[in-house]
Scaffold this active site. Structure first.
Site, PDB file in Angstrom:
ATOM      1  N   CYS A  99       0.823  -1.237  -0.191  1.00 36.64           N
ATOM      2  CA  CYS A  99      -0.017   0.096   0.169  1.00 36.64           C
ATOM      3  C   CYS A  99       1.039   1.227  -0.019  1.00 36.64           C
ATOM      4  CB  CYS A  99      -0.974   0.227   1.006  1.00 36.64           C
ATOM      5  SG  CYS A  99      -1.755   1.610   1.439  1.00 36.64           S
ATOM      6  N   GLU A 129       2.259  -5.509   9.177  1.00 36.50           N
ATOM      7  CA  GLU A 129       2.689  -3.984   8.788  1.00 36.50           C
ATOM      8  C   GLU A 129       3.592  -3.589   9.790  1.00 36.50           C
ATOM      9  OE1 GLU A 129       0.729   0.333   9.127  1.00 36.50           O
ATOM     10  OE2 GLU A 129      -0.460  -0.892   8.583  1.00 36.50           O
ATOM     11  N   CYS A 193      -4.147   5.932   8.094  1.00 39.92           N
ATOM     12  CA  CYS A 193      -4.878   5.986   6.907  1.00 39.92           C
ATOM     13  C   CYS A 193      -6.213   6.597   6.889  1.00 39.92           C
ATOM     14  CB  CYS A 193      -4.999   4.727   6.193  1.00 39.92           C
ATOM     15  SG  CYS A 193      -5.842   4.793   4.564  1.00 39.92           S
ATOM     16  N   SER A 221      -8.602  -9.474  11.797  1.00 41.34           N
ATOM     17  CA  SER A 221      -8.329  -8.359  11.081  1.00 41.34           C
ATOM     18  C   SER A 221      -8.442  -7.203  12.439  1.00 41.34           C
ATOM     19  CB  SER A 221      -9.623  -7.789  10.336  1.00 41.34           C
ATOM     20  OG  SER A 221      -9.715  -6.481  10.038  1.00 41.34           O
TER      21      SER A 221
END
Length: 281
Positions: A99, A129, A193, A221
């Site tokens: 990303c 990440e 984000c 998630s």
């Protein structure tokens, strides 16, 4: 029949980073029928299963060491430099779907590290990440999920604070305020984000409109857990499910209005499947 009125949140579903990664994977799978992916392409088992049926093969970092002369997809979470070095050594063609928001954050953290700043990262331990972010500092950055993990009395007088891109904006600023109130000078970098953080308010508005909320997300998630809790705070009648089979008719009353929403890693097709299941009650 319960005559339920079911609506899917139009603002839910994949963020652009995930859309980009999946579109890249699908294109190669259509052409070649096989593609390796380093880690789950998205934190949603149903979507991973769909892509595996098309020929996607999920591999670990340990597996990567033994694979040569193949195409390997780098997912949206980004990767540390060591992954790219292995690719060079093993003649791997990397399909880099990192990303852009994550890549920009990696660069900012590396620049801060090169200036010998004391780097702290608000993020989930072990998250893909976060591993990539911490690697920009030769693993010297301090990662924490909650302020309780930090001994404020032992912190440096000045720190540089970053955040995993999918964390809660409000929680990030609560942490910043608490640290500042403790007398610590903070170089704050809001690296969350906005496509993710803006969903906070949108979801609050959405959750308030319905009798019941069904939140669809993979259990892995991080973003899903945050957004589910936001829905739950606004509407106590919020149910977390990963697939349609988990929803039960006894969770609804006659003529209930039902809102369906999900994480940035939840595919729209899955929410539509949940909608069809509920409408049959």
């Amino acid at each position: 029949m319960l005559h339920l009125k079911v609506t899917i949140d139009k603002d839910s579903g994949f963020c652009f980073g995930v859309v980009y990664a999946i579109e890249m994977a699908e294109e190669i799978l259509r052409e070649e029928g096989r593609l390796f992916c380093l880690g789950d392409i998205v934190h949603n088992d149903e979507e991973v299963n769909r892509l595996e049926a098309l020929g996607l093969r999920i591999i670990s970092h340990e597996d990567l060491k033994f694979i040569k002369n193949e195409k390997v997809l780098i997912r949206a979470h980004g990767e540390p430099a060591s992954t790219y070095q292995i690719a060079l050594t093993n003649n791997l063609e990397l399909i880099d779907a990192s990303c852009p928001v994550v890549l920009k954050l990696q660069n900012r953290i590396k620049n801060a590290h090169d200036k010998n700043e004391n780097i702290f990262i608000y993020g989930k331990h072990g998250h893909a990440e976060v591993i990539g972010l911490k690697a920009q500092t030769n693993d010297k950055a301090v990662v924490f999920q909650d302020l309780d993990e930090l001994n404020l009395a032992e912190l440096p007088e000045e720190i540089t604070l970053f955040s995993q891109t999918t964390k809660s904006t409000s929680k990030f600023y609560e942490i910043t305020e608490s640290l500042s109130n403790s007398g610590i000078k903070i170089n704050t970098n809001d690296t969350i984000c906005r496509q993710v953080s803006n969903r906070d308010k949108l979801l609050k508005d959405f959750a308030a409109k319905f009798d019941k909320i069904v939140f669809v997300s993979g259990t892995k998630s991080s973003n899903g857990k945050v957004l589910y809790n936001i829905c739950k705070e606004i509407n106590p009648n919020t149910y977390f499910i990963s697939r349609p089979e988990e929803i039960q008719s006894n969770q609804f009353n006659n003529n209930d209005t039902v809102g369906i929403c999900g994480a940035t890693s939840t595919p729209m097709w899955l929410m539509e499947k949940v909608k069809s299941t509920i409408e049959e009650f």
